[in-house]
Design a protein around this motif. Structure first.
Motif, PDB file in Angstrom:
ATOM      1  N   ALA A 351       0.820  -1.214   0.000  1.00 27.93           N
ATOM      2  CA  ALA A 351       0.000   0.000   0.000  1.00 27.93           C
ATOM      3  C   ALA A 351       0.852   1.261   0.000  1.00 27.93           C
ATOM      4  N   ARG A 355       0.636   3.863  -3.049  1.00 28.72           N
ATOM      5  CA  ARG A 355       0.110   5.194  -2.730  1.00 28.72           C
ATOM      6  C   ARG A 355       1.103   6.276  -3.166  1.00 28.72           C
ATOM      7  N   SER A 359       0.251   9.100  -5.885  1.00 32.39           N
ATOM      8  CA  SER A 359       0.264  10.494  -5.453  1.00 32.39           C
ATOM      9  C   SER A 359       1.227  11.291  -6.315  1.00 32.39           C
ATOM     10  N   ALA A 402      -8.444   7.660  -4.705  1.00 33.15           N
ATOM     11  CA  ALA A 402      -7.975   8.779  -3.888  1.00 33.15           C
ATOM     12  C   ALA A 402      -7.397   9.896  -4.744  1.00 33.15           C
TER      13      ALA A 402
ATOM     14  N   GLN B  72      -4.765   3.007   4.442  1.00 33.22           N
ATOM     15  CA  GLN B  72      -3.586   2.651   3.642  1.00 33.22           C
ATOM     16  C   GLN B  72      -2.786   3.894   3.280  1.00 33.22           C
ATOM     17  N   GLY B  73      -3.167   5.031   3.865  1.00 28.74           N
ATOM     18  CA  GLY B  73      -2.378   6.245   3.688  1.00 28.74           C
ATOM     19  C   GLY B  73      -2.616   6.940   2.366  1.00 28.74           C
ATOM     20  N   SER B  74      -3.695   6.567   1.648  1.00 29.68           N
ATOM     21  CA  SER B  74      -3.994   7.224   0.374  1.00 29.68           C
ATOM     22  C   SER B  74      -4.809   8.485   0.641  1.00 29.68           C
ATOM     23  N   ASN B  75      -4.298   9.602   0.184  1.00 28.33           N
ATOM     24  CA  ASN B  75      -4.929  10.881   0.471  1.00 28.33           C
ATOM     25  C   ASN B  75      -5.882  11.291  -0.647  1.00 28.33           C
ATOM     26  N   TYR B  76      -7.107  11.637  -0.276  1.00 27.21           N
ATOM     27  CA  TYR B  76      -8.098  12.019  -1.280  1.00 27.21           C
ATOM     28  C   TYR B  76      -8.543  13.469  -1.128  1.00 27.21           C
ATOM     29  N   ARG B  78      -7.248  17.350  -1.393  1.00 28.80           N
ATOM     30  CA  ARG B  78      -6.125  18.120  -1.924  1.00 28.80           C
ATOM     31  C   ARG B  78      -5.426  18.969  -0.869  1.00 28.80           C
ATOM     32  N   ASP B  82       0.046  14.709   0.985  1.00 29.69           N
ATOM     33  CA  ASP B  82       0.094  13.250   0.829  1.00 29.69           C
ATOM     34  C   ASP B  82       1.050  12.614   1.836  1.00 29.69           C
ATOM     35  N   ALA B  86       0.435  10.064   5.043  1.00 28.37           N
ATOM     36  CA  ALA B  86       1.062   8.752   5.011  1.00 28.37           C
ATOM     37  C   ALA B  86       1.903   8.533   6.272  1.00 28.37           C
TER      38      ALA B  86
END
Lengths: 679, 454
Positions: A351, A355, A359, A402, B72-76, B78, B82, B86
């Motif tokens: 993950a 990610r 990103s 995301a 899971q540390g995914s940033n949605y 803005r 990020d 995380a």
């Protein structure tokens, strides 16, 4: 005729001396003829006039490049324009000189008539030279006398290309076609119908037959092959039969002689050509960032090839095998000249890594092709398969949503329908995950499901070919086993089409054509190799391996099908599972998969995929029996060194799965183990 | 005469004091467990800020996808960095869950749930009610509950307080309840959660003091107000102020259009006045989660007091008319080129409701697009932040690339969002006709005869 060495004039034009010499004679003739026509006599006292006119016209011809060496073996528009230009300049020059020095007797009439005749003479000279060179080219050693089958556009383009290009070693004698569209094809005569082939091959000493009917159905190819092979004496003297690729490939690249290839087994499989609408696909790819997971795999790498032709701003090749990624990256660079790629080494189930990648690059479309797909190997590595196929999909889907990816395309398989294997069950759960995201995020989640593809690593045809090369036996698992077949480029182009027309949460199913009986396929392949089935090459039946089905279904029974705008794509109606329901199960699966708890993994799979029927070896604990998963390598070695493949297969149900598996044939060309039927 | 307190009273007082003391100590030492309910564009940045100063933070959300993304540390979002997200997740300082049972363990609970409108444009505070119920079921002494959602004055004391009171626990003694409105401006680089002043209103003085001390740790200026009502009113007033002023400048734009005056020149000139003037820009309408919605919360509450908020009604009317005006403007511009709306190719630049954010919900551009589509114009859009969205008919539309070809092929380019990254010179150079509702092309110096401003 020797190759003239071109001279380079000051203005940078190429001049072939011999050509210029011939043209000088023609220019002289034209001038004298003009005088003769206009003034009845060309009088001996006018040597000065004749020399002046000659010098002017020769200079004009050289300056305009009319005497440049022949490069293409075809008359070019440029040849016409240079001749016209040279004549016009010459006429003007001659008229001007005649006006300045009246005593020469040159005037506008003489100039124009001489110029006009010169155009005709020079063009005739060029045409003669090209014809002569074509003939020389066709008589070089190594050039094969060739018959082209077909009389349509493709045949015409082909004949023209072969004639006009010095590098190809085909001398087209003529064409044959049952339904002739023209009496001559690019200047070559129509010699008859397909049934005349044996006679024509003998009469013209034909060394090569090229099938130039892009839409040729397999039965036609088969018939042509028969005419060429059977009736032309000993096998060594049979002409090579080659074929132009199908419509799909031609659409993208046009006719190129380099695309002529020998007839492949897939040309003989009953299926219809695939058509795609590039205008629908292009807007999603052109000038966009595209990410392909599993880019080193057979499907992933073909996706990369087709995507790079659509000019993305960046193509990310994600995978965990650096060799295969390097190979596809090199191929894109060297073969397609596409350099806007990045190799991303990553495990899809990691993950943190995924990610970071998302990103950083924020891909517009994600093709998730990464999966463990070899059925027998997956049966023996349940936890790793669940981690990669299920959790990997989950991680990538979350990351894509995301960062606002527009489309997430999951590549799935017909084995996900009523799965009997761990592989199928994990892929079905991956589909369920992808579908559970529907309408929850800005990302559209599309699943594309297709059946067996030809030449996929571990697919049946390469395995059969190797077995035939080694003198057999060819092994099939069951005489009634049937499989769908489609070439990878076809399947992938349909994946791209599905990406474009698929809507959020849909599962699109490729119409793979008619299923093929594997036994028949084996027989055909042996025949194609010039051998006789059962006599030269034995065919052995090995029995079905764990997780295999006789016949792959493409839809689950509860799924209806509805049409899409594309004839080869259908929508499977499916019940969706809410993501909320899945989340807890996925956590359990993750913990279990990481801890190596196979029983829990199977339980979770059965829980979410009720139609999954695990193989008995996974239910009664046989998987943990000695000699099964722990000895993967040892089993393989044993299988390879074993002289009688069936013995190995029968010795241990699990070894059956492994030894018969695709990995064997793929990794070890020396395999003598049963290749069975690929999964 | 002073009555000596009975021993039992002293014990109770000490006990109550100990709840406050214990919570204060946990706040001071950053050992309090913080629960953030709703991890969207308000809750997630807040959760990350709190985690950064050392708190352990749990995000609660019904949206399991968001929860999984955070875990899971995914940033949605803005506005959230990020890497920061995380890092907090990797350190296990920030986790998320769909299971509200965890609320019982939280010392501080911050409510950041949405407050939308119903179909009839009435306040829909069902999210607050549901969350209030979840908290009430698990309420225990020593908890601080803070509502951040924008809502009508009175919500905290009229909706939440009664729910919590049923538990028998005493507010200000056993648990603490306050209102402190979020002031998040998505996409604003200068003012973030950290450096935007915050106001707090507590149900009791103790509630206020505990809540203030908590917010002071991550926010530079915290202003203590006398009651939650004042804080609630402050928030709706702020948004009403914006809505009314935008409506005023939009009305000016309508008038200037009729009079042939360049509204942008007027605004630029007026903005030079150093006092008594505040700049607002006209546009194709108002969007986002605040300005189009919040005034209706106030309007609705005012009606209970027999009061009609006429400015709010009027502002809504003008702002809602802007998409129609934009359609007419496009029709007039095309008309001069001899083209009808029907069949004309219109490329809309920007679908987000304001610049540099990916949020298209409530965007006026959607309304404009729908109106143009109704007129059977062939509408495409480009938005670097919104790769795709679903239009009013549930059809997914995809952003098309901004190229010489796409610009050149359109009959009219309509600028609806002035994203900073767009090359406006390029747009003006290659588009046959540009209608600019945001004055995005202000910096374009080259010949701009093809540009029509709002």
């Amino acid at each position: 005729m020797t190759q003239q060495r071109p001279l380079r004039t000051r203005s940078g034009l190429h001049v072939a001396p011999l050509t210029l010499g011939v043209q000088a004679v023609l220019a002289f003739a034209a001038c004298e003829l003009a005088f003769f026509l206009l003034q009845g006599s060309h009088g001996g006292a006018h040597a000065a006039r004749a020399i002046t006119a000659l010098v002017i016209f020769v200079l004009a011809l050289a300056a305009c490049g009319a005497a440049r060496p022949v490069t293409d073996l075809a008359l070019d528009v440029r040849d016409v324009w240079t001749a016209v230009g040279a004549a016009a300049i010459g006429s003007l020059g001659a008229t001007a000189i005649g006006y300045l020095i009246p005593v020469l007797g040159l005037n506008a009439k003489v100039g124009v008539i001489a110029g006009g005749m010169l155009v005709l003479f020079v063009l005739a000279q060029r045409a003669a030279e090209i014809s002569y060179r074509r003939r020389c080219s066709e008589r070089r050693p190594g050039v094969q006398r060739t018959i082209v089958v077909g009389s349509g556009k493709a045949a015409e383009s082909l004949v023209r290309l072969v004639q006009e290009n010095h590098n190809f070693r085909y001398a087209v004698v003529g064409c044959v076609d049952d339904e002739a569209l023209a009496a001559r094809v690019a200047g070559k005569p129509l010699l008859g119908g397909i049934d005349d082939l044996p006679r024509l091959i003998d009469a013209h000493k034909i060394g090569c037959v090229i099938i130039a009917i892009p839409s040729a159905p397999p039965h036609l190819v088969k018939r042509i092959m028969g005419k060429c092979l059977r009736e032309s004496g000993p096998a060594g003297n049979s002409p090579a039969v080659k074929i132009l690729p199908g419509v799909l490939e031609l659409l993208n690249d046009g006719v190129r002689v380099s695309r002529i290839r020998p007839v492949q087994p897939e040309d003989l499989l009953p299926r219809d050509p695939v058509r795609v609408d590039l205008s629908e696909i292009r807007p999603h790819v052109e000038n966009r960032v595209i990410l392909v997971t599993g880019a080193g795999g057979s499907i992933g790498s073909e996706l990369c090839r087709q995507i790079c032709a659509l000019n993305p701003s960046l193509l990310l090749l994600l995978g965990h095998g650096e060799n295969s990624l390097f190979a596809i990256n090199q191929e894109l660079r060297l073969k397609y000249g596409f350099t806007r790629t990045r190799i991303v080494l990553a495990d899809v189930a990691d993950a943190a890594r995924i990610r970071t990648v998302f990103s950083r690059y924020r891909p517009h479309v994600v093709f998730h092709a990464a999966a463990h797909k070899h059925v027998p190997i997956v049966e023996a590595n349940v936890c790793e398969a669940a981690r990669n196929n299920v959790l990997g999909t989950h991680v990538v889907a979350l990351a894509a949503a995301a960062v606002g990816t527009a489309k997430f395309v999951l590549l799935s398989t017909d084995k996900a329908v009523n799965p009997t294997s761990v592989m199928g069950a994990t892929k079905r759960l991956a589909e369920i995950i992808s579908q559970s995201f529907v309408n929850q995020t800005g990302t559209e989640f599309v699943t594309v499901r297709f059946g067996n593809v030809l030449e996929s690593r571990g697919s049946v045809i390469p395995i059969f070919k190797k077995q035939i090369e080694h003198g057999g036996p060819v092994t099939v698992t069951h005489r009634d086993m049937r499989r769908y077949f489609m070439t990878i480029p076809e399947a992938v182009s349909l994946v791209l089409q599905a990406m474009a027309i698929g809507r959020d949460g849909q599962v699109l199913v490729l119409d793979m054509g008619k299923p093929v009986n594997i036994l028949k396929l084996a027989e055909t392949l042996i025949t194609l190799s010039g051998l006789t089935p059962y006599r030269d090459i034995p065919i052995v039946e090995t029995g079905i391996r764990p997780g295999e089905k006789l016949f792959e279904e493409i839809l689950t029974t509860t799924e209806g099908m509805s049409k899409t705008s594309h004839e080869r794509l259908f929508i499977a109606q499916q019940e969706r599972v809410a993501y909320e329901t899945l989340a807890a199960g996925l956590r359990t699966l993750e913990t279990a998969a990481r801890a190596g708890d196979q029983d829990t993994v199977i339980e979770v799979l059965r829980n979410f995929v009720p139609s999954y029927r695990p193989g008995s070896h996974l239910l009664n604990g046989e998987a943990h029996a000695p000699g099964a998963p722990a000895v993967v390598g040892a089993d393989l070695a044993a299988a390879q060194s074993h002289p009688a493949p069936e013995a190995v297969i029968r010795a241990n149900g699990h070894a059956d799965g492994l030894a018969g598996g695709n990995g064997v044939a793929e990794d070890k060309p020396q395999t003598s183990a049963s290749a069975g039927v690929s999964s | 005469m002073t009555s000596t307190p009975k021993a039992s009273q002293v014990v109770t007082a000490l006990h109550e004091l100990s709840h406050e003391m214990a919570l204060r100590e946990k706040i001071t030492t950053h050992t309090a467990l913080v629960g953030v309910i709703g991890i969207g564009y308000v809750g997630l940045p807040l959760a990350v800020e709190k985690a950064k100063v050392g708190y352990r933070v749990v995000g609660f959300d019904r949206n399991a996808i968001r929860v999984a993304q955070v875990n899971q540390g995914s940033n949605y979002i803005r506005d959230v960095d990020d890497d920061e997200l995380a890092k907090m997740v990797a350190n296990e300082r920030l986790t998320a869950t769909t299971d509200f049972a965890g609320l019982a363990n939280c010392d501080i609970i911050i409510i950041c749930v949405p407050t939308p409108l119903t179909q009839n444009k009435d306040p829909d505070i069902s999210y607050i009610r549901n969350v209030g119920g979840e908290i009430a079921r698990r309420l225990r002494p020593g908890q601080l509950i803070c509502l951040e959602s924008t809502t009508y004055p009175g919500t905290t004391e009229e909706v939440l307080l009664p729910m919590f009171a049923q538990t028998g626990l005493k507010v200000g003694h056993d648990y603490f309840l306050a209102y402190s409105p979020e002031r998040v401006d998505p996409g604003n680089k200068r003012y973030t959660t950290k450096n935007t002043n915050k106001v707090v209103g507590g149900v009791t003085a103790t509630c206020l003091s505990v809540a203030t001390s908590f917010y002071k740790q991550t926010i530079l200026e915290v202003l203590a107000l006398s009651s939650p009502k004042v804080a609630e009113m402050t928030k709706v007033f702020e948004n009403t102020f914006r809505a009314v002023n935008i409506a005023l400048v939009n009305e000016m734009a309508l008038l200037c259009d009729r009079m042939g005056i360049n509204i942008w020149e007027v605004i630029d000139a007026a903005a030079t006045k150093p006092f008594g003037m505040m700049r607002f820009d006209p546009g194709p309408g108002v969007g986002g989660h605040c300005i189009p919605l919040d005034p209706f919360y106030l309007n609705w509450k005012a009606r209970q007091y027999d009061f009609h908020t006429r400015f709010i009604e009027l502002a809504g009317e003008i702002n809602n008319s802007m998409p129609y005006f934009v359609r007419d403007k496009v029709a007039r511009a095309l008309n001069l080129k001899g083209l009808p709306l029907k069949g004309s190719r219109i490329l809309m630049l920007g679908i987000a409701y304001k610049k540099d954010i990916p949020d298209w919900r409530e965007s006026p551009a959607l309304k404009v697009l729908e109106l143009l589509a109704q007129a059977e114009a062939a509408v495409d859009y480009h938005d670097p932040f919104v790769p795709s969205f679903q239009d009013a008919h549930g059809r997914t539309r995809h952003s098309i690339p901004l190229t010489e070809k796409t610009l050149g092929q359109s009959d009219c380019v309509l600028i609806t969002t002035d994203h900073s990254q767009t090359d406006w010179d390029f747009v003006v150079r290659h588009a046959p006709l540009v209608i600019d509702t945001r004055n995005a092309t202000r910096a374009v110096r080259q010949p701009r005869d093809n540009v029509i401003l709002l």
